[in-house]
Design an enzyme around this catalytic site. Structure first.
Site, PDB file in Angstrom:
ATOM      1  N   HIS A 213     -50.416  12.758   6.459  1.00  0.00           N
ATOM      2  CA  HIS A 213     -49.699  13.303   5.301  1.00  0.00           C
ATOM      3  C   HIS A 213     -50.621  13.527   4.112  1.00  0.00           C
ATOM      4  O   HIS A 213     -51.539  12.748   3.845  1.00  0.00           O
ATOM      5  CB  HIS A 213     -48.492  12.433   4.934  1.00  0.00           C
ATOM      6  CG  HIS A 213     -48.790  11.097   4.331  1.00  0.00           C
ATOM      7  ND1 HIS A 213     -48.979  10.923   2.981  1.00  0.00           N
ATOM      8  CD2 HIS A 213     -48.902   9.865   4.892  1.00  0.00           C
ATOM      9  CE1 HIS A 213     -49.185   9.635   2.728  1.00  0.00           C
ATOM     10  NE2 HIS A 213     -49.155   8.967   3.870  1.00  0.00           N
ATOM     11  N   ASP A 231     -54.366   6.222   1.710  1.00  0.00           N
ATOM     12  CA  ASP A 231     -52.998   6.632   2.034  1.00  0.00           C
ATOM     13  C   ASP A 231     -52.670   7.975   1.390  1.00  0.00           C
ATOM     14  O   ASP A 231     -52.116   8.006   0.300  1.00  0.00           O
ATOM     15  CB  ASP A 231     -52.029   5.540   1.553  1.00  0.00           C
ATOM     16  CG  ASP A 231     -50.609   5.770   1.986  1.00  0.00           C
ATOM     17  OD1 ASP A 231     -50.392   6.568   2.908  1.00  0.00           O
ATOM     18  OD2 ASP A 231     -49.715   5.148   1.392  1.00  0.00           O
ATOM     19  N   GLU A 265     -44.367  12.950   2.578  1.00  0.00           N
ATOM     20  CA  GLU A 265     -44.132  11.778   3.446  1.00  0.00           C
ATOM     21  C   GLU A 265     -43.649  10.578   2.661  1.00  0.00           C
ATOM     22  O   GLU A 265     -42.783   9.819   3.125  1.00  0.00           O
ATOM     23  CB  GLU A 265     -45.431  11.431   4.195  1.00  0.00           C
ATOM     24  CG  GLU A 265     -45.287  10.327   5.239  1.00  0.00           C
ATOM     25  CD  GLU A 265     -45.557   8.919   4.693  1.00  0.00           C
ATOM     26  OE1 GLU A 265     -45.367   7.948   5.449  1.00  0.00           O
ATOM     27  OE2 GLU A 265     -45.962   8.806   3.514  1.00  0.00           O
ATOM     28  N   GLU A 266     -44.198  10.390   1.467  1.00  0.00           N
ATOM     29  CA  GLU A 266     -43.941   9.172   0.712  1.00  0.00           C
ATOM     30  C   GLU A 266     -42.501   9.046   0.218  1.00  0.00           C
ATOM     31  O   GLU A 266     -42.073   7.975  -0.200  1.00  0.00           O
ATOM     32  CB  GLU A 266     -44.901   9.080  -0.492  1.00  0.00           C
ATOM     33  CG  GLU A 266     -46.374   9.013  -0.124  1.00  0.00           C
ATOM     34  CD  GLU A 266     -46.796   7.671   0.443  1.00  0.00           C
ATOM     35  OE1 GLU A 266     -45.920   6.843   0.733  1.00  0.00           O
ATOM     36  OE2 GLU A 266     -48.015   7.459   0.586  1.00  0.00           O
ATOM     37  N   ASP A 293     -52.145   7.905   9.796  1.00  0.00           N
ATOM     38  CA  ASP A 293     -51.722   7.533   8.445  1.00  0.00           C
ATOM     39  C   ASP A 293     -52.446   6.251   8.060  1.00  0.00           C
ATOM     40  O   ASP A 293     -52.075   5.164   8.501  1.00  0.00           O
ATOM     41  CB  ASP A 293     -50.205   7.329   8.403  1.00  0.00           C
ATOM     42  CG  ASP A 293     -49.678   7.166   6.978  1.00  0.00           C
ATOM     43  OD1 ASP A 293     -50.507   7.017   6.061  1.00  0.00           O
ATOM     44  OD2 ASP A 293     -48.455   7.187   6.794  1.00  0.00           O
TER      45      ASP A 293
END
Length: 590
Positions: A213, A231, A265-266, A293
């Site tokens: 992501h 991340d 994504e988050e 990820d």
């Protein structure tokens, strides 16, 4: 006497409090699916902030459906990270229909019916690409993504700018190749996803996905710095390097490969869910998904943490085989990360096989993620840990998509298995079961077994040799147990012969990962079968599941395998449970 089992309990709960509803009604509402185990921790976190998490509209099978204001997605993401160490920990849907379909375990039946038999036979091409992986390239991509913009949030311009930058990078890598394209996948929010595609040479309609992501988040502040170096700039950088070495080595896959950098994504796997849903709706045959990820922080003594929940057991096993084969000496351990913890869950929810190797265990991961401290400097200023993930992506690419690099010969590949021609069985009226009358690299039941007895579309039931083992008649189609497909194929892609190693691939519809068991049997003489147990296997979840096993072919020209799928009970070649399904596949051996 058979005791009827009860289906998953459905609880329809009350709507949110009026004051919450009144406030929420003035902004866009989003439907989410979330693990029921996360409800109370998330509710407690919301309460600490003076907020109220609405009651579920539906709970079923360990998953709940809620309707929340879109503005609260980031707060929910923060709660999931703080309380349960999940990222994001839920899946966001634009409509109630999509959310309900996810909780009901809706699948993409055609793609699921076409799962490949994963095998390792493309060493020269994989090794050519492995030799080109460079830490500096990965480091540079991480550094650019984490420093060029204060944040890569999904709903701000800098998030879109990062996507456009990555598209330019990938377009440069693609160069003048006419079989390679790079495009943006636009969404209803600001940041698009980015997709690079290498079209397959011989199986272009079968798709392999490698993703990570692109967005980042600061869990404490919507305006705070969110470098997101680990991340998930690290995952995007790892797959970017895999893409680069593939192109640099002239790699032409047999199956189409798509490299994806997902938006959003988050805040509930927004981007990957939109893409996976669109693929499912189009009937796209995705045969394998690798999710990267967080790859650059080594918090555990293990090199990889293999996520076992919301992933495909066969693909997980294959991925660890890739580690053992191409990076011997590296270690892995199984971990669980909960519902919706990363983009693999979107593909799994859509019915596609996915795997996710992680940088650590869930209790030893990077403590700086979702903060301004998630920087390359915190990880020692190097991308050394990401190198092994880039190499894993390369081996996944070469062995799932097959094909070859410049100067190497591509291995044989077939939609049904590890190579050669795999015949599709037809019903044998004498033996009363599906049979492949000619010897090939395997045998595939196709759609003949789909269902159980009078439940579903199964024809020529019960499809056991001489109709000697009758199916249980209780339950409903694709709510309760059924065998849907059987395949057997040689591991080296050559014609089946005595002494050859073969893999059995069973596609089943499972009611329960704990109560259901698949017993696989073999018989060297289908005309007079004496059944020998290959093994008993648990599905990894409910709904459609793929289970594999290997064994060595004995002597015999007309052999058979049997799948005995049972609810409770003990191993048997013909169990008698009311929900049990039994199917045979007969095949010719040289």
């Amino acid at each position: 006497m058979a005791i009827k089992k009860f289906g998953p309990v459905v609880a329809l709960l009350a709507c949110a409090a009026p004051t919450f509803a009144e406030a929420a009604s003035q902004e866009k509402q989003v439907w989410i699916t979330i693990g029921t185990d996360a409800l109370e921790p998330a509710r407690a976190s919301f309460k600490e902030k003076g907020l109220a998490l609405p009651a579920p509209a539906l709970e079923k099978g360990g998953v709940a459906v809620l309707r929340v204001p879109q503005s609260q997605l980031e707060k929910l993401s923060e709660a999931m990270h703080d309380k349960l160490n999940r990222c994001a920990g839920f899946i966001a849907h634009d409509t109630e229909e999509q959310a309900l379909a996810a909780v009901e375990g809706s699948t993409a039946p055609q793609s699921l019916a076409s799962l490949v038999s994963y095998n390792i036979n493309n060493g020269p091409s994989v090794n050519a690409m492995l030799g080109g992986v460079q830490e500096l390239n990965i480091r540079n991509t991480i550094n650019s993504l984490s420093t060029n913009w204060t944040t890569r949030r999904y709903n701000v311009q800098s998030g879109a700018d990062a996507a456009n930058w990555l598209k330019t990078q990938w377009t440069t890598i693609a160069g003048s190749r006419t079989d390679v394209s790079v495009a943006l996948f636009t969404h209803t929010w600001t940041q698009p996803s980015v997709i690079a595609t290498i079209t397959g040479t011989t199986h272009p309609n079968e798709v392999v996905v490698i993703g990570g992501h692109l967005d980042s988040i600061n869990g404490s502040s919507s305006t705070g710095a969110a470098p997101g170096a680990d991340d998930d700039a690290s995952g995007v950088a790892s797959l970017t390097e895999a893409f680069r070495v593939a192109i640099a080595n002239g790699y032409k896959p047999a199956r189409t490969v798509k490299f994806m950098a997902y938006a959003g994504e988050e805040v509930g796997l927004y981007g990957s869910n939109a893409i996976a849903t669109s693929f499912k709706n189009a009937g796209t045959n995705v045969v394998g998904v690798l999710q990267l990820d967080m790859t650059n922080y080594k918090g555990s003594s293990y090199d990889f943490g293999m996520v076992t929940d919301n992933t495909n057991a066969s693909l997980n096993s294959f991925t660890t085989s890739l580690i053992s084969t191409y990076q011997p000496g590296l270690t892995w351990t199984n971990i669980t990360c909960g519902y919706g913890c990363s983009d693999h869950a979107s593909w799994n929810s859509a019915g596609y096989p996915a795997t996710m190797p992680f940088e650590a265990t869930m209790t030893t991961d990077n403590p700086q993620i979702h903060t301004s401290g998630d920087t390359l400097t915190y990880m020692g200023g190097t991308a050394a840990n990401s190198v092994k993930f880039a190499k894993l992506a390369v081996s996944f690419l070469g062995e799932v998509a097959k094909g070859a690099t410049t100067g190497n010969t591509p291995p044989p590949v077939d939609s049904g298995g590890g190579g050669g021609t795999i015949p599709t069985a037809t019903f044998d009226a004498t033996l009363k079961a599906p049979k492949c009358a000619t010897a090939g690299a395997g045998c595939d039941s196709g759609t003949l077994l789909n269902g159980r007895g009078g439940l579903g579309p199964e024809v020529n039931k019960p499809n056991t040799i001489n109709a000697t083992c009758v199916d249980g008649a209780s339950g409903t189609y694709h709510s309760d147990e059924s065998n849907d497909r059987l395949k057997v194929a040689t591991l080296d892609g050559t014609t089946m012969a005595a002494g050859k190693q073969v893999q059995v691939t069973a596609t089943v519809w499972a009611y329960s990962s704990t109560a259901d068991t698949l017993d696989l049997y073999r018989a060297p003489n289908a005309s007079s079968p004496v059944w020998t147990l290959i093994g008993s296997y648990k599905p990894s979840g409910s709904g459609v599941q793929t289970i594999t096993a290997t064994y060595t072919l004995p002597t015999g020209t007309t052999q058979a395998i049997r799948a005995n799928f049972r609810y409770n009970g003990t191993a048997s070649s013909c169990s008698t449970g009311a929900y049990d399904d039994h199917d045979d596949l007969i095949f010719t051996v040289q």
